[in-house]
Enzyme design. Structure first.
Site, PDB file in Angstrom:
ATOM      1  N   HIS A 136     -17.837  18.197  23.401  1.00  0.00           N
ATOM      2  CA  HIS A 136     -18.881  17.801  24.389  1.00  0.00           C
ATOM      3  C   HIS A 136     -19.930  18.840  24.553  1.00  0.00           C
ATOM      4  CE1 HIS A 136     -16.854  14.224  25.749  1.00  0.00           C
ATOM      5  NE2 HIS A 136     -15.616  14.860  25.737  1.00  0.00           N
ATOM      6  N   ASP A 166     -26.785  17.452  26.086  1.00  0.00           N
ATOM      7  CA  ASP A 166     -26.703  15.828  25.791  1.00  0.00           C
ATOM      8  C   ASP A 166     -28.209  15.530  25.833  1.00  0.00           C
ATOM      9  OD1 ASP A 166     -24.078  15.675  25.291  1.00  0.00           O
ATOM     10  OD2 ASP A 166     -23.485  14.781  26.879  1.00  0.00           O
TER      11      ASP A 166
END
Length: 426
Positions: A136, A166
């Protein structure tokens, strides 16, 4: 390959993009391309959104259209390849190898459309020892050194939401890569694969810091440098009401205005004397705790001291400057950031709310010339009858010699069903 340009829809009006549904940096990149005016068709799986919220509120799907395709069904890959054949760009965020196993990898798509830009969004990249591992945002920024720069030296590094990895290191780099490859494709006629890895993008963001580290201008530890909270006139301070003020008074003239407005003129010389930084920090902290955030905001807002209130997500749209610029907008009942950046000739806007999974299948089938997108379960009786006629015509065309038709007949072999392996950051 492209649709007609529509005035007022942004500089990418006329560009067709296929987005294979996912969560995280891929959809955000798709939103950016859609905000810039591209016709972004999101290929959703049966069952729809996987973000875990009502799709009507998923702002990352604004300005897009959605179709439903089951890639594990025998005809699923063919439908995606039909879209890819008519697109300029395709973006996907699966783990390495998944798109290939599903029959929609770069080789499959380029066989139908050699000009296609195939954008791949992953955390670890398409190769390397960790390429197949899950992860992640926090995992990726941890190994790049970015996370280790943030926070107090005696506490664990705080997690900066998923903005740094991200979106900054992932989505933005995918969009930059796609646009660069799109330019190359239009010049050369040749598409290519864009491998956008969050670890690469996040590491790239730290270029200036690495330069300073090499020159001896940055210490490789937290809160010991000019820009990481180590400097008392570049950081945040609590106010009397539990709010916070952000201070960025780096340059001499800004620092002078800062200490003058705080009433700390006697600490003017402490700016360049790091042995007094502890004293300066305590004095600044004590002064900020003497008044509320709003009081300090009023005091500093007309100065060049580079001091601003730390606002919450709900407060930010009401800030006078952001409100005046229209930095936030409201659409479909949702307050959200407006498209950025801004263009003088081809302005952008939020044209439509979040695409509902599959809601645009008929429209896309018509506009992109792929009637097969509308499956039997979606067809009305009239459409089913028309579809049967179209299928008969298609079979006749398939028997026609290649030189007699401009259409290409492609045979697909159904791939072995695989378990979905989403992008490591999803």
């Amino acid at each position: 390959m492209t649709t007609a340009r529509t005035a007022g829809h942004g500089p990418l009006a006329g560009v067709r993009v296929v987005e294979l549904a996912g969560i995280g940096p891929g959809p955000f990149a798709g939103m950016m391309l859609a905000d810039l005016g591209a016709d972004v068709v999101r290929v959703d799986r049966p069952g729809g959104s996987s973000l875990g919220i009502d799709p009507a509120h998923d702002v990352t799907n604004r300005n897009k259209r959605s179709v439903i395709v089951d890639l594990k069904a025998p005809e699923g890959p063919a439908r995606v390849l039909d879209l890819a054949a008519r697109a300029d760009v395709l973006i996907e965020g699966n783990r390495p190898g998944v798109a290939e196993r599903l029959g929609v990898g770069p080789v499959d798509c380029h066989a139908r459309n050699p000009r296609l830009v195939y954008g791949r969004m992953t955390g670890w990249g398409q190769d390397g020892p960790l390429a197949d591992r899950a992860g992640h945002d926090v995992s990726y920024i941890a190994v790049t050194g970015a996370l280790g720069m943030i926070g107090a030296p005696d506490r664990p590094p705080p997690v900066p939401a998923n903005l740094l990895g991200d979106y900054a290191g992932g989505s933005l780099y995918l969009v930059v890569g796609v646009l660069a490859a799109l330019h190359h494709a239009r010049v050369s006629g040749t598409g290519q694969v864009v491998d956008a890895a969050i670890v690469d993008g996040t590491a790239h963001l730290s270029a200036m810091i690495h330069g300073m580290l090499s020159a001896g201008g940055w210490q490789d530890r937290r809160a010991a440098n000019l820009l990481d909270g180590g400097c008392p006139y570049y950081g945040t301070y609590e106010t009397a009401d539990g709010g916070y003020m952000a201070v960025g008074a780096l340059e001499p003239q800004f620092y002078d205005a800062f200490v003058d407005l705080l009433g700390l003129e006697d600490l003017r010389e402490a700016r360049t004397d790091w042995t007094r930084w502890g004293e300066l920090r305590e004095a600044v902290a004590a002064r900020f705790r003497s008044r509320t955030r709003d009081e300090w905001t009023a005091r500093f807002e007309v100065s060049d001291a580079c001091v601003a209130p730390v606002l919450s997500l709900r407060e930010a749209p009401r800030h006078p400057h952001l409100a005046a610029r229209g930095t936030f907008t409201e659409h479909s009942g949702i307050t959200q950031p407006a498209p950025a950046p801004r263009f003088s000739t081809t302005p952008t806007t939020v044209r439509t709310g979040p695409a509902r999974p599959g809601a645009d299948t008929r429209e896309v089938a018509r506009d992109w010339g792929i009637p097969e997108l509308v499956t039997d379960l979606m067809r009305t009786p009239a459409e089913a009858a028309a579809g049967s006629t179209a299928e008969a015509d298609a079979k006749t065309t398939a028997r026609t010699p290649p030189e007699a038709t401009a259409k290409t007949t492609v045979t697909f072999t159904a791939t072995t069903p695989v378990t979905d392996l989403p992008h490591q950051g999803d």
